[in-house]
Design an enzyme around this catalytic site. Structure first.
Site, PDB file in Angstrom:
ATOM      1  CB  VAL A 195       0.646  -0.742  12.408  1.00 60.58           C
ATOM      2  CG1 VAL A 195       1.499   0.149  11.524  1.00 60.58           C
ATOM      3  CG2 VAL A 195      -0.798  -0.290  12.362  1.00 60.58           C
ATOM      4  CB  CYS A 249      -4.012  -2.270   4.539  1.00 57.92           C
ATOM      5  SG  CYS A 249      -2.965  -2.540   5.998  1.00 57.92           S
ATOM      6  CE  LYS A 278      -7.135   0.883   4.005  1.00 55.86           C
ATOM      7  NZ  LYS A 278      -5.878   1.242   4.699  1.00 55.86           N
ATOM      8  CD  GLU A 314      -2.427   0.941   2.971  1.00 58.59           C
ATOM      9  OE1 GLU A 314      -1.983   0.092   3.784  1.00 58.59           O
ATOM     10  OE2 GLU A 314      -3.409   1.652   3.210  1.00 58.59           O
TER      11      GLU A 314
HETATM   12  C1  ACM Z   1      -3.877  -0.071   7.218  1.00 60.33           C
HETATM   13  O1  ACM Z   1      -5.003  -0.201   6.764  1.00 60.33           O
HETATM   14  N1  ACM Z   1      -2.931   0.554   6.564  1.00 60.33           N
HETATM   15  C2  ACM Z   1      -3.540  -0.659   8.521  1.00 60.33           C
END
Ligand code: ACM
Length: 271
Positions: free
Chosen positions: A173, A146, A113, A42
């Site tokens: 993370v 992510c 996203k 990402e």
């Molecule tokens: C994330 O969605 N970058 C943890």
């Protein structure tokens, strides 16, 4: 058999040209010989921890003018491969955390996203593209980014739309995703490739983000075919038999899609 890969990285924040140049060198090397699909992290070209919307606006690029898109299209054409990668996308005044699929013929699809994570709510606009599956050579590819992993609907919708493989650019993370994506692969009988980054960013004092690495490729029966470490950039390659994702039988009597009971789920789900 089809060779698929992830490229785990450690980008330098804000250094788009340098990050892209490094990536092109990696993908152009003999290590990716025969790879038909590679997934990158990402926001791989910018880094992750933006301080403000203004900062993203300065670093985000329209797709057609993107340094990353232009450079990676060159690699995709030369190596006859498909590439999925994350970038900060600008569309007019809107800013998206996007994933792009491109191939030897140019850009194939874009996913913005849908499920924003933490500070992303004040930085990016929520995605407005549907979850859908794209043809990428011999593969049918779905994209998520992510934190989308925590919403099992995403992988399910992509599987129902015919995905063989779910590509997940990530900047993880929290520690849970690598295990969760094994479940996502099993419960949908799809391959998944998670491409994460490593390193730490602390561009906002007192808010350090340590990225966990552990990029991986998982098979429809939940085997981890390749997993990276959590410290260094790393290429991971696996050969997959796409037929494993197209056979949705679990036992001779159970079929993943035909055994679903959507009418029962509807009554329980409150929007
Ligand atoms: C994330 O969605 N970058 C943890």
């Amino acid at each position: 058999m089809v060779k698929v890969a992830f490229q785990q990285t450690a980008p330098t924040f804000g250094a788009i040209e340098e990050n892209v140049r490094r990536m092109v060198r990696r993908l152009d090397s003999s290590a990716t010989e025969g790879v038909e699909l590679v997934v990158l992290p990402e926001l791989f070209s910018t880094g992750y921890q933006f301080r403000s919307k203004e900062e993203i606006s300065r670093l985000a690029e329209p797709l057609q003018d993107s340094i990353a898109v232009r450079a990676l299209c060159g690699v995709a054409k030369k190596k006859r491969m498909y590439i999925v990668f994350g970038m900060a996308e600008k569309d007019g005044r809107r800013l998206y955390n996007s994933s792009v699929l491109l191939g030897p013929g140019g850009v194939v699809g874009v996913y913005r996203k849908a499920h924003l994570f933490w500070d992303e709510f004040r930085l990016f606009d929520p995605g407005n593209t549907p979850f859908r599956v794209y043809r990428a050579g011999r593969l049918r590819v779905g994209m998520m980014i992510c934190f989308d992993w925590v919403f099992p609907e995403v992988a399910r919708v992509l599987a129902l739309d015919g995905a063989d493989i779910i590509c997940q650019p990530a900047n993880l993370v929290l520690p849970y995703c690598p295990s969760a994506m094994i479940t996502r692969s099993i419960e949908n009988r799809v391959f998944s490739v998670t491409a994460n980054r490593v390193g730490t960013e602390e561009r906002i004092k007192g808010k350090p983000l340590k990225f966990i690495g552990l990029s991986q490729i998982v098979s429809p029966d939940g085997r981890v075919l390749k997993r990276a470490g959590s410290i260094r950039p790393q290429l991971g390659v696996a050969e997959i038999d796409v037929r494993a994702a197209r056979d949705k039988r679990i036992t001779p009597r159970n079929h993943l899609f035909r055994d679903r009971r959507p009418s029962m789920y509807k009554r329980l789900v409150r929007e």
